[in-house]
Structures are given as C-alpha cells and as structure tokens.
Design a protein around this motif. Structure first.
Motif, PDB file in Angstrom:
ATOM      1  N   THR A   1      15.667 -14.001  48.655  1.00 30.61           N
ATOM      2  CA  THR A   1      16.361 -13.341  47.556  1.00 30.61           C
ATOM      3  C   THR A   1      15.370 -13.018  46.438  1.00 30.61           C
ATOM      4  OG1 THR A   1      16.864 -15.405  46.386  1.00 30.61           O
ATOM      5  CG2 THR A   1      18.414 -14.700  48.110  1.00 30.61           C
ATOM      6  N   PRO A   2      15.728 -12.118  45.520  1.00 27.88           N
ATOM      7  CA  PRO A   2      14.831 -11.841  44.387  1.00 27.88           C
ATOM      8  C   PRO A   2      14.462 -13.094  43.600  1.00 27.88           C
ATOM      9  CG  PRO A   2      16.531 -10.158  44.522  1.00 27.88           C
ATOM     10  CD  PRO A   2      16.890 -11.203  45.535  1.00 27.88           C
ATOM     11  N   LEU A   3      15.406 -14.021  43.451  1.00 24.87           N
ATOM     12  CA  LEU A   3      15.107 -15.251  42.719  1.00 24.87           C
ATOM     13  C   LEU A   3      14.056 -16.077  43.445  1.00 24.87           C
ATOM     14  CD1 LEU A   3      15.578 -17.329  40.499  1.00 24.87           C
ATOM     15  CD2 LEU A   3      17.533 -18.203  41.823  1.00 24.87           C
ATOM     16  N   ILE A   4      14.181 -16.189  44.772  1.00 24.70           N
ATOM     17  CA  ILE A   4      13.211 -16.972  45.529  1.00 24.70           C
ATOM     18  C   ILE A   4      11.835 -16.317  45.473  1.00 24.70           C
ATOM     19  CG2 ILE A   4      12.602 -17.806  47.835  1.00 24.70           C
ATOM     20  CD1 ILE A   4      15.543 -18.085  48.446  1.00 24.70           C
ATOM     21  N   ILE A   5      11.789 -14.987  45.578  1.00 29.00           N
ATOM     22  CA  ILE A   5      10.506 -14.282  45.493  1.00 29.00           C
ATOM     23  C   ILE A   5       9.840 -14.551  44.150  1.00 29.00           C
ATOM     24  CG2 ILE A   5       9.429 -12.001  45.412  1.00 29.00           C
ATOM     25  CD1 ILE A   5      11.545 -11.060  47.395  1.00 29.00           C
ATOM     26  N   GLU A   6      10.623 -14.480  43.078  1.00 30.19           N
ATOM     27  CA  GLU A   6      10.079 -14.758  41.741  1.00 30.19           C
ATOM     28  C   GLU A   6       9.545 -16.179  41.658  1.00 30.19           C
ATOM     29  OE1 GLU A   6      11.679 -15.016  37.118  1.00 30.19           O
ATOM     30  OE2 GLU A   6      12.877 -13.977  38.636  1.00 30.19           O
ATOM     31  N   ARG A   7      10.290 -17.126  42.242  1.00 26.06           N
ATOM     32  CA  ARG A   7       9.844 -18.522  42.218  1.00 26.06           C
ATOM     33  C   ARG A   7       8.577 -18.725  43.052  1.00 26.06           C
ATOM     34  NH1 ARG A   7      13.569 -22.377  40.359  1.00 26.06           N
ATOM     35  NH2 ARG A   7      14.661 -21.389  38.609  1.00 26.06           N
TER      36      ARG A   7
ATOM     37  N   ASP B   1       0.970 -32.397  45.360  1.00 27.50           N
ATOM     38  CA  ASP B   1       2.357 -32.843  45.518  1.00 27.50           C
ATOM     39  C   ASP B   1       3.266 -31.892  44.740  1.00 27.50           C
ATOM     40  OD1 ASP B   1       1.893 -35.146  47.125  1.00 27.50           O
ATOM     41  OD2 ASP B   1       1.148 -36.191  45.350  1.00 27.50           O
ATOM     42  N   PHE B   2       3.756 -30.880  45.431  1.00 28.22           N
ATOM     43  CA  PHE B   2       4.621 -29.881  44.814  1.00 28.22           C
ATOM     44  C   PHE B   2       6.014 -30.032  45.422  1.00 28.22           C
ATOM     45  CE2 PHE B   2       6.647 -25.722  44.641  1.00 28.22           C
ATOM     46  CZ  PHE B   2       6.476 -25.382  43.312  1.00 28.22           C
ATOM     47  N   ASN B   3       7.009 -30.343  44.589  1.00 26.49           N
ATOM     48  CA  ASN B   3       8.369 -30.581  45.084  1.00 26.49           C
ATOM     49  C   ASN B   3       9.140 -29.271  45.143  1.00 26.49           C
ATOM     50  OD1 ASN B   3      10.929 -31.471  45.753  1.00 26.49           O
ATOM     51  ND2 ASN B   3      10.848 -33.237  44.387  1.00 26.49           N
ATOM     52  N   ALA B   4       9.009 -28.576  46.268  1.00 30.20           N
ATOM     53  CA  ALA B   4       9.691 -27.288  46.429  1.00 30.20           C
ATOM     54  C   ALA B   4      11.201 -27.452  46.505  1.00 30.20           C
ATOM     55  CB  ALA B   4       9.187 -26.593  47.691  1.00 30.20           C
ATOM     56  N   MET B   5      11.681 -28.619  46.934  1.00 31.13           N
ATOM     57  CA  MET B   5      13.120 -28.822  47.066  1.00 31.13           C
ATOM     58  C   MET B   5      13.808 -28.839  45.700  1.00 31.13           C
ATOM     59  SD  MET B   5      13.112 -31.581  50.209  1.00 31.13           S
ATOM     60  CE  MET B   5      14.838 -31.323  50.604  1.00 31.13           C
ATOM     61  N   GLU B   6      13.067 -29.142  44.659  1.00 25.93           N
ATOM     62  CA  GLU B   6      13.620 -29.085  43.310  1.00 25.93           C
ATOM     63  C   GLU B   6      13.290 -27.762  42.620  1.00 25.93           C
ATOM     64  OE1 GLU B   6      12.367 -32.402  41.015  1.00 25.93           O
ATOM     65  OE2 GLU B   6      13.458 -33.886  42.217  1.00 25.93           O
ATOM     66  N   PHE B   7      12.166 -27.146  42.977  1.00 26.91           N
ATOM     67  CA  PHE B   7      11.715 -25.941  42.280  1.00 26.91           C
ATOM     68  C   PHE B   7      12.443 -24.690  42.775  1.00 26.91           C
ATOM     69  CE2 PHE B   7       8.773 -22.431  41.419  1.00 26.91           C
ATOM     70  CZ  PHE B   7       8.490 -22.656  40.075  1.00 26.91           C
ATOM     71  N   PHE B   8      12.703 -24.594  44.077  1.00 25.62           N
ATOM     72  CA  PHE B   8      13.339 -23.411  44.646  1.00 25.62           C
ATOM     73  C   PHE B   8      14.844 -23.629  44.780  1.00 25.62           C
ATOM     74  CE2 PHE B   8       9.096 -23.060  46.968  1.00 25.62           C
ATOM     75  CZ  PHE B   8       8.572 -22.207  46.014  1.00 25.62           C
ATOM     76  N   PRO B   9      15.621 -22.541  44.899  1.00 26.84           N
ATOM     77  CA  PRO B   9      17.045 -22.697  45.207  1.00 26.84           C
ATOM     78  C   PRO B   9      17.229 -23.467  46.502  1.00 26.84           C
ATOM     79  CG  PRO B   9      16.564 -20.437  44.556  1.00 26.84           C
ATOM     80  CD  PRO B   9      15.242 -21.129  44.692  1.00 26.84           C
ATOM     81  N   LYS B  10      18.303 -24.200  46.588  1.00 25.23           N
ATOM     82  CA  LYS B  10      18.539 -25.071  47.742  1.00 25.23           C
ATOM     83  C   LYS B  10      18.699 -24.255  49.022  1.00 25.23           C
ATOM     84  CE  LYS B  10      21.713 -28.606  49.467  1.00 25.23           C
ATOM     85  NZ  LYS B  10      22.954 -29.370  49.195  1.00 25.23           N
ATOM     86  N   ASP B  11      18.071 -24.727  50.098  1.00 21.82           N
ATOM     87  CA  ASP B  11      18.253 -24.102  51.407  1.00 21.82           C
ATOM     88  C   ASP B  11      19.637 -24.414  51.941  1.00 21.82           C
ATOM     89  OD1 ASP B  11      15.687 -22.991  51.596  1.00 21.82           O
ATOM     90  OD2 ASP B  11      14.839 -24.868  52.361  1.00 21.82           O
ATOM     91  N   GLY B  12      20.261 -23.430  52.570  1.00 20.20           N
ATOM     92  CA  GLY B  12      21.538 -23.684  53.228  1.00 20.20           C
ATOM     93  C   GLY B  12      21.330 -24.335  54.574  1.00 20.20           C
ATOM     94  N   SER B  13      22.419 -24.805  55.173  1.00 15.83           N
ATOM     95  CA  SER B  13      22.324 -25.442  56.486  1.00 15.83           C
ATOM     96  C   SER B  13      22.811 -24.529  57.597  1.00 15.83           C
ATOM     97  CB  SER B  13      23.140 -26.740  56.506  1.00 15.83           C
ATOM     98  OG  SER B  13      24.517 -26.473  56.268  1.00 15.83           O
TER      99      SER B  13
END
Length: 531
Positions: A170-176, A143-155
C-alpha cells in the motif's frame, strides 16, 4: 466476427503476446473442440462476461492449464452435470452423449493434472514484517522492529503472517519502507564499527585532483568524472547488493547501480569532505527499497510443464522457512558450487541450519501462529476483574512455553507426536507456580514432569486453554472447534440454519444451569446432531 469471438481472439493474443505462459497444445485443442460447442449450446448464455452467473465466465477457459487452475470449480461443474442440475430447468437438458463427453473430458484433465502435480506459476511474495526484521538483523546487525514500525500483516484467513495473499503493498507501507531504509542506514553510519565493516575504505580527492576538477568545471566547462571513486564504490556496492538481493546481479543491474552512484557523487558531492560516504548511503537506501529486496522473486520460465526452481531460489526458500531470513554465505556457496536439489546436499544444509541459534525463529514464528495463541496473549481479552493473576509476565511465560516446547521437540527430541501427548513441558518458576507444579526455581525454562498435574503436550498448555476460552469462562465449543481445525485438520461443517443460541437452551426453571448442562440440553435438538 461477433463480440464473443472477438473476446476469444483478444484472450488468445494477450495470452500469447503478453504473458507467454501457455502454448497451444493438442490437449488444448481437444478441450476446445469438445467443450466449447457444449458450453455454447447449454452454458454460456448465462455464464459469460456480461451475466457471469455464479461468478463464472466459461469463455475464459481457453487452455487446459486454466481449467486445472480452477479444478475445484470444474469438479463442482461435473457434479452439477451428473445430477442434471446444469443446465437448470426449464432449459433443455444435455443429451447423454454430451454429458458423457464433457464429464470424461474434465475428469481426464483433472486426473492427469493430479498424476503430475503442477504448482503453477511462482507468486511474488513481499517480505513479512517478521522476515524484514530478521533480514535486516542478519544483513546489517541492526535490531529494527518492523512489526511495530510497519502496518500489521494480515493472516489471509490461514493464520500465518507470511501468507502471500495477505501481503499487500500500500502507499503507506511504501512510505514506511523509505523511512525505514533512511533510519537503518543512518544507524549504521553513526556506528563506527558497523560502518567500517560495510565500507572498509573511504575516498576523498586530493588537492591536485580538486584543483583539476575546478579548472575543468569552471574554465573549460567539461564534465567532471574519474575512475578511482567509481572503482572503489563497485567493491562496496555490488557485494552489498548481491547479498541484499539474495542472488547474483545481472550485468544490467550492476551497471545501473554504479551509474546511480556516479550520478550522485559527480554531480557535486565529490567536493564535500564526506561526499563519497554520502553517495554510498544514498545507494544503500536505494538497494533497501528495491523490489528485489522487499520481494522474494522467482523467475517463471516459459515452460508448459513443472520444472525445478534454481539453486539460489531454493536456498532462499529454505532460509526463509527455517530462519525467516536471508541465506547465509555457507548456504549461498552450496547453492553456487553444489546442487541443492540433491537430497544429500539439501539434508546436510537443513540439518546445519537447524543447529543454528537462528532456527529458534522458526519456532517463534510457526508455533504460536499454528496454535492460534499469539494474538490472544499479546492482546488479551480475559476479564481482568475475574482473573487478576493473568498478568503481562504470566502471558509472556505462556507464550515462551509454547515456543520453547516446540523448539525443544524439534532440536532435542525429534518425535513430533510428543506435541500432542507427553508427560513433560518446559516451565520456569513463575509458570510452574501458576500451574501448581512444585520444585521449579529460576526464570530459565527447562523440561519438567507434569503428567500428575493434568499438563503435557499442547492440549494442556495455558496458552492454548486461554486462546480457546471466552473472556469470563472456559468454552468447550471453542476448544472442540480448535482441536478440529488446528490439530485434526477437519473443520466442523457450518451449522444448519435457524439453530438456537446456547442461551435459548435455558428455560425459566433452569436459569442457573452450568455450561456442561447447557451444552447437553442444546444437543437434545435433532438439528444439532451431525451424522
């Protein structure tokens, strides 16, 4: 050769050599033969790479598929030519023969395209945070909550978080992603049952093997490598990668993954007590940060007409539509042994998947985003002083009503018209109490008759009414716009310029007008009437 023709030559070379997308057909040659002289005479002096007036460079449209890809723009061009607005005065107008030739040519291309719709090349789509969460859940049971761990997805302006145009990398998402892979594999490694499920057999060299390796490495200075750990790693890594990549591995991919393991293990980890497992964990992390896992990739064949996607690609599309996750073993077997393009096979698998508890993910994902209520309920803007009863628990119940109602109609009722008009909703005790509906007890949501209480269907749900309100009051304007956008699919046209705000509809003598009277007074202006 002038600059313009040189640019065209470069476009031809790049299109054929790099992308290999378009073949030069008779339709392409006819398009250039008729349109290019007219464009050169009347259009490209303004619509070129240097000026690009209106954001249009007509030199780019060398092939018919490129015209079709900008169909709306060329439809607009046809209207401008018809109305003699292009070329604009004081430039010489097109002759009747030129106008007729260009209009017939463009209309013919677009009509042919509509008669045989072409979806165009497949777009590489990153897994949304929601899809990442459920894929890891189904892949490893974590149970890994990616919606809290990664930057929010746009719509992406479409209201849905899996819209390809907004799923940037983005570089931040790659790092995460690297951090997430490390965390996920560590959790699996620390859970004995999960680790044994993933790695049913481990390996450690015996005393003789260790002594032999020491002699080879120190006395003879020879490379140290033997087959047993590699063979065992193949049995573990390749099935995991196949499932993670959601398709069969190519021979090159298999070789690359095993060589990666060998490099790690035989460069020193072989003589550690848990070296084999450590090399496996590093291999697992690599797989979880692979673009093949993080993206939904489909092969674009060099074919000049629409063609069906592969069975495995269709299985992945179906699974991410209904489950927001990877295909299960049953669906993959169907894709391998049968033809998912067969209506009977596809319907059978879709029905099976809709009977699974995983199908509730579709309701969780689609319904709140379609209705536009998720953000309002999770991050409320209602005035807490005016509405103290609007608690976190109540907002959660409103969101659950949307999800459970939508899911109930899909799985139990089968009549989608009940989304708009029904005499029931799904309520629990707290939400029924808030609505003033008696006789409902317990926290479980269940169908309840609500016709006598002004409820029923999505239009009577508290979540929708909240999302279409202002922080301090209801808003007929927002609700009307919501119905036009979300339900009818007919957005209101933009307001004419210089339309006064609602507050300006008030005057000094009627400063206490209620919202209804203000709107009626506002509509008295002829500028506010839409024919």
């Amino acid at each position: 050769m002038d600059l313009k023709h040189f640019r065209i030559l470069i476009i031809i070379v790049l299109s054929g050599f790099v992308h290999q997308v378009f073949a030069d057909t008779e339709a392409d040659r006819r398009w250039r033969r008729i349109s290019f002289p007219i464009f050169a005479k009347h259009c490209t002096s303004c619509h070129n790479a240097a000026d690009k007036k209106g954001g249009i460079d007509l030199d780019l449209y060398y092939y018919v598929p490129s015209v079709i890809s900008r169909g709306e723009m060329f439809q607009h061009l046809v209207e401008l030519v018809k109305d003699n607005e292009m070329p604009p005065p004081p430039k010489p107008p097109m002759s009747k023969a030129e106008k007729d030739s260009l209009i017939d040519l463009i209309n013919g291309i677009l009509e042919d395209a509509l008669s045989a719709p072409d979806p165009g090349p497949s777009v590489v789509r990153r897994l949304s945070n929601r899809e990442y969460t459920f894929t890891i859940k189904d892949l490893l049971g974590i149970d890994f909550n990616a919606m809290e761990f990664f930057p929010k997805d746009g719509s992406g302006g479409e209201g849905f978080d899996n819209q390809s145009g907004s799923l940037f990398m983005t570089p931040l998402i790659i790092e995460r992603y690297y951090m997430a892979a490390d965390s996920i594999v560590r959790v699996v490694q620390n859970d004995e049952a999960r680790w044994e499920n993933l790695v049913p057999r481990s390996y450690s060299p015996g005393l003789i093997r260790r002594f032999t390796n020491w002699v080879k490495g120190t006395v003879f200075n020879r490379p140290i490598k033997w087959s047993k750990p590699t063979d065992l790693a193949k049995e573990i890594i390749l099935p995991f990668a196949t499932k993670t990549y959601r398709r069969f591995l190519s021979q090159e991919e298999q070789t690359d993954l095993i060589q990666f393991f060998d490099t790690i293990y035989f460069n020193g980890l072989w003589n550690k007590q848990n070296g084999f497992n450590e090399a496996l964990t590093t291999s697992f992390k690599r797989i979880l940060v692979s673009p093949t896992f993080l993206y939904k990739v489909e092969v674009n064949a060099p074919i000049h007409k629409p063609y069906p996607i592969s069975n495995q690609e269709l299985a992945s599309r179906l699974s991410y539509l209904l489950w927001s996750s990877m295909p299960d073993d049953t669906l993959l077997r169907a894709a391998y042994y049968e033809d998912l393009h067969d209506d009977a096979v596809l319907n059978r698998e879709a029905q099976r998947m809709m009977q699974s508890p995983k199908f509730e993910r579709f309701s969780q994902s689609f319904a709140p985003q379609w209705l536009g209520v998720e953000e309002t309920l999770l991050n409320p803007v209602a005035d807490e002083k005016l509405f103290p009863e609007f608690t976190d628990a109540l907002r959660r119940s409103m969101l659950d009503e949307v999800i459970d109602y939508f899911h109930y109609i899909f799985t139990e009722r089968g009549n989608l018209l009940e989304l708009l008009d029904s005499d029931y909703s799904l309520l629990n005790e707290s939400l029924a109490g808030y609505y003033g509906v008696p006789g409902v007890q317990g926290s479980e949501f269940r169908p309840v008759q609500v016709a006598d209480y002004g409820r029923g269907g999505i239009l009577g749900m508290g979540a929708v009414l909240t999302a279409t309100s202002l922080p301090n009051r209801t808003s007929p304007v927002l609700r009307g716009q919501w119905v036009l956008d979300q339900v009818l699919g007919t957005p209101a046209p933009p307001p004419p310029p210089d339309i006064p705000q609602l507050e300006e509809a008030k005057d000094g003598a009627h400063d206490e007008l209620d919202v209804r009277r203000v709107l009626e007074k506002h509509r008295e202006s002829p500028l506010c009437r839409v024919s």
